[in-house]
Scaffold this motif. Structure first.
Motif, short mmCIF file in Angstrom:
data_model
loop_
_atom_site.label_atom_id
_atom_site.label_comp_id
_atom_site.label_asym_id
_atom_site.label_seq_id
_atom_site.Cartn_x
_atom_site.Cartn_y
_atom_site.Cartn_z
N GLY A 230 0.80 -1.21 0.00
CA GLY A 230 0.00 0.00 0.00
C GLY A 230 0.83 1.26 0.00
N VAL A 231 0.17 2.36 0.34
CA VAL A 231 0.77 3.69 0.30
C VAL A 231 0.84 4.25 1.70
CG1 VAL A 231 0.50 6.05 -0.56
CG2 VAL A 231 -0.05 4.11 -2.04
N LEU A 232 1.99 4.79 2.08
CA LEU A 232 2.17 5.38 3.40
C LEU A 232 2.33 6.88 3.29
CD1 LEU A 232 2.70 5.14 6.48
CD2 LEU A 232 5.13 4.89 5.92
N ILE A 233 1.57 7.63 4.11
CA ILE A 233 1.67 9.10 4.15
C ILE A 233 2.38 9.47 5.44
CG2 ILE A 233 0.37 11.27 4.19
CD1 ILE A 233 -1.92 9.68 2.84
N THR A 234 3.50 10.16 5.30
CA THR A 234 4.32 10.53 6.45
C THR A 234 4.19 12.02 6.77
OG1 THR A 234 6.27 11.04 5.12
CG2 THR A 234 5.97 8.75 5.80
N GLU A 235 4.86 12.42 7.82
CA GLU A 235 4.86 13.83 8.22
C GLU A 235 5.43 14.71 7.12
OE1 GLU A 235 6.37 16.51 12.04
OE2 GLU A 235 7.42 14.65 11.51
N GLU A 236 6.47 14.26 6.45
CA GLU A 236 7.09 15.04 5.38
C GLU A 236 6.14 15.25 4.21
OE1 GLU A 236 9.92 16.70 5.48
OE2 GLU A 236 10.02 16.04 7.56
N HIS A 237 5.33 14.24 3.93
CA HIS A 237 4.36 14.38 2.84
C HIS A 237 3.31 15.43 3.17
CE1 HIS A 237 5.51 9.96 2.00
NE2 HIS A 237 6.25 10.77 1.26
N VAL A 238 2.89 15.49 4.43
CA VAL A 238 1.91 16.49 4.86
C VAL A 238 2.50 17.90 4.74
CG1 VAL A 238 0.70 17.41 6.88
CG2 VAL A 238 0.60 14.96 6.37
N LYS A 239 3.73 18.06 5.20
CA LYS A 239 4.38 19.37 5.11
C LYS A 239 4.57 19.79 3.66
CE LYS A 239 6.96 19.19 9.47
NZ LYS A 239 8.32 19.18 10.08
N GLU A 240 4.92 18.84 2.83
CA GLU A 240 5.14 19.14 1.42
C GLU A 240 3.84 19.59 0.77
OE1 GLU A 240 6.66 16.90 -2.67
OE2 GLU A 240 6.80 15.91 -0.72
N GLY A 241 2.73 18.96 1.16
CA GLY A 241 1.43 19.34 0.60
C GLY A 241 1.01 20.72 1.02
N LEU A 242 1.28 21.07 2.29
CA LEU A 242 0.91 22.40 2.78
C LEU A 242 1.84 23.47 2.25
CD1 LEU A 242 -0.06 21.92 6.52
CD2 LEU A 242 -1.55 22.59 4.65
N GLN A 243 3.11 23.10 2.01
CA GLN A 243 4.14 24.05 1.62
C GLN A 243 4.19 25.18 2.64
OE1 GLN A 243 3.42 25.08 -2.46
NE2 GLN A 243 4.13 23.11 -3.19
N ARG A 244 3.93 26.44 2.23
CA ARG A 244 4.04 27.56 3.17
C ARG A 244 2.68 28.03 3.65
NH1 ARG A 244 7.40 32.12 0.41
NH2 ARG A 244 6.67 33.20 2.26
N SER A 245 1.62 27.30 3.32
CA SER A 245 0.29 27.79 3.65
C SER A 245 0.02 27.82 5.15
CB SER A 245 -0.77 26.93 2.97
OG SER A 245 -0.71 25.60 3.43
N HIS A 246 0.91 27.15 5.94
CA HIS A 246 0.67 27.17 7.38
C HIS A 246 1.07 28.50 8.01
CE1 HIS A 246 4.86 25.91 6.99
NE2 HIS A 246 5.05 26.39 8.20
N ILE A 247 1.78 29.33 7.27
CA ILE A 247 2.10 30.66 7.79
C ILE A 247 0.96 31.59 7.38
CG2 ILE A 247 3.76 32.55 7.78
CD1 ILE A 247 5.91 30.57 7.04
N LEU A 248 -0.04 31.67 8.24
CA LEU A 248 -1.23 32.42 7.89
C LEU A 248 -1.01 33.90 8.16
CD1 LEU A 248 -3.96 30.02 9.31
CD2 LEU A 248 -3.05 30.16 7.00
#
Length: 387
Positions: free
Chosen positions: A195-213
């Motif tokens: 199967g496919v594993l989603i890690t912490e790095e994948h989550v950060k990569e998806g958000l990119q810089r959008s977490h800096i609101l």
């Protein structure tokens, strides 16, 4: 806000109340007038109340918002407005005074984790703890999103709950992006039975810089510059650098920050360190020359310099006292004393312009001479004025 509106709409229908929704992004003033006209007829003929929900109400200008005033006042409609902006800045004060403001706070990290857990369960994605492995087909998931089993680390969900800054929509979108990206990559490379594993790095990569609101045009813009100003005033160099970075990494115009630093140099540092103004002007010019991201270190240097510099509001306070003196003066302002006036013509000399003026460089000793109008003789604006 829209979800709450749907809840209110569902509840109002049970009570026989009309619920009308308009979006200020597309509605015009005539649309509002039509709704109000229908509400008046419903109230007069059927004694039926109307709730008018305006989404993004800040998009209406002040004159458009005035349209609601008399009808809210007399109870023709019950107005519910939703806005992501500070209503103190974006909503007409007259309308605001007739409404009750309810602030929707950011969700807690715990609440965000609960929402994300509910989402992954609905998708059939299995959550793995720190000690769990995903390479066992027997523990596979029944993922609805793919024929391949999909796993996500619990740490990845916790990280996402922190990074979305209390916004459930951002969190769910980030989760969706991470899942879709990993599935797309897995299909391209050929997924195995593991199967496919989603890690912490994948989550950060998806958000990119959008977490800096950061909203350059909204309340957060003013909140952050206020925090930067007060941190420098309080000589906290670490906090000053933090708020500077929050603004710059969020996309703030570096020249705006530089202009505020020029003001700070005279308002808060003043004569305690006269070189501060030169530092601020140089920082502004440097930012203008090279732009972001190279100019960020220029602003950082200036901010730290200001945080460490001695502070004095002597000039700022004195000038404020002068302005107050002018505002409080009654009657015509006192004329410029004759001896301080230039006399470029013979007529003006005959009228006494410049008569008795003592040219200071011609005297070795200090010159006793009045420079203020007669009514203000002896005034000292640098002394603390009584309030």
């Amino acid at each position: 806000q829209t979800t709450l509106a749907h809840i209110i709409a569902s509840s109002s229908k049970k009570n026989g109340t009309r619920f009308v929704t308009l979006s200020a992004t597309s509605a015009k003033t005539n649309d509002v007038r039509d709704v109000i006209s229908q509400a008046q007829n419903e109230k007069r003929l059927f004694k039926r109340k109307t709730i008018l929900f305006i989404d993004e109400i800040h998009r209406f200008n002040k004159s458009q918002q005035d349209t609601f005033l008399p009808h809210v006042e007399c109870g023709t409609v019950t107005l519910i407005g939703a806005t992501t902006e500070n209503p103190s800045f974006q909503v007409n004060s007259a309308l605001l005074s007739r409404c009750r403001v309810i602030v929707l706070e950011k969700l807690s990290v715990e609440a965000m984790e609960a929402i994300l857990m509910r989402a992954v369960r609905s998708l059939g994605i299995q959550v793995l703890g720190q000690d769990e492995q995903h390479n066992s087909p027997e523990t596979g998931s029944n993922s609805k999103s793919s024929e391949f089993p999909v796993y996500i680390e619990k740490k990845a969900l916790s990280t996402l709950a922190y990074l979305c800054d209390g916004d459930a929509r951002t969190g769910l979108n980030g989760l969706q992006l991470a899942v879709q990206a990993r599935l797309a990559a897995g299909i391209t490379k050929g997924c195995s039975a593991d199967g496919v594993l989603i890690t912490e790095e994948h989550v950060k990569e998806g958000l990119q810089r959008s977490h800096i609101l950061y909203d350059r045009a909204g309340e957060e813009h003013y909140n952050c510059i206020s925090a930067l100003h007060k941190s420098m005033r309080g000589s906290d160099e670490n906090a000053s650098l933090y708020w500077l970075a929050r603004m710059l990494e969020g996309g703030e115009d570096p020249l705006y920050v530089a202009r505020r630093l020029v003001r700070f140099a005279s308002e808060d540092i003043g004569l305690a360190d006269p070189l501060a103004l030169s530092q601020a002007v140089a920082a502004y010019q440097g930012c203008h020359f090279i732009g972001m991201p190279e100019c960020e270190v220029i602003l950082a240097q200036c901010v730290v310099y200001f945080a460490r510099a001695p502070k004095s509001i002597e000039v700022y306070r004195a000038y404020s006292n002068v302005k107050e003196c002018l505002r409080m003066h009654t009657g015509p302002l006192p004329p410029v004393p004759l001896h301080l006036r230039n006399a470029p013509t013979k007529l003006m000399k005959n009228l006494g312009y410049g008569k008795g003026y003592k040219y200071n460089p011609m005297y070795k000793e200090p010159v006793e001479q009045d420079y203020l109008p007669e009514d203000l003789k002896g005034t000292n604006f640098f002394k603390e004025r009584k309030t």
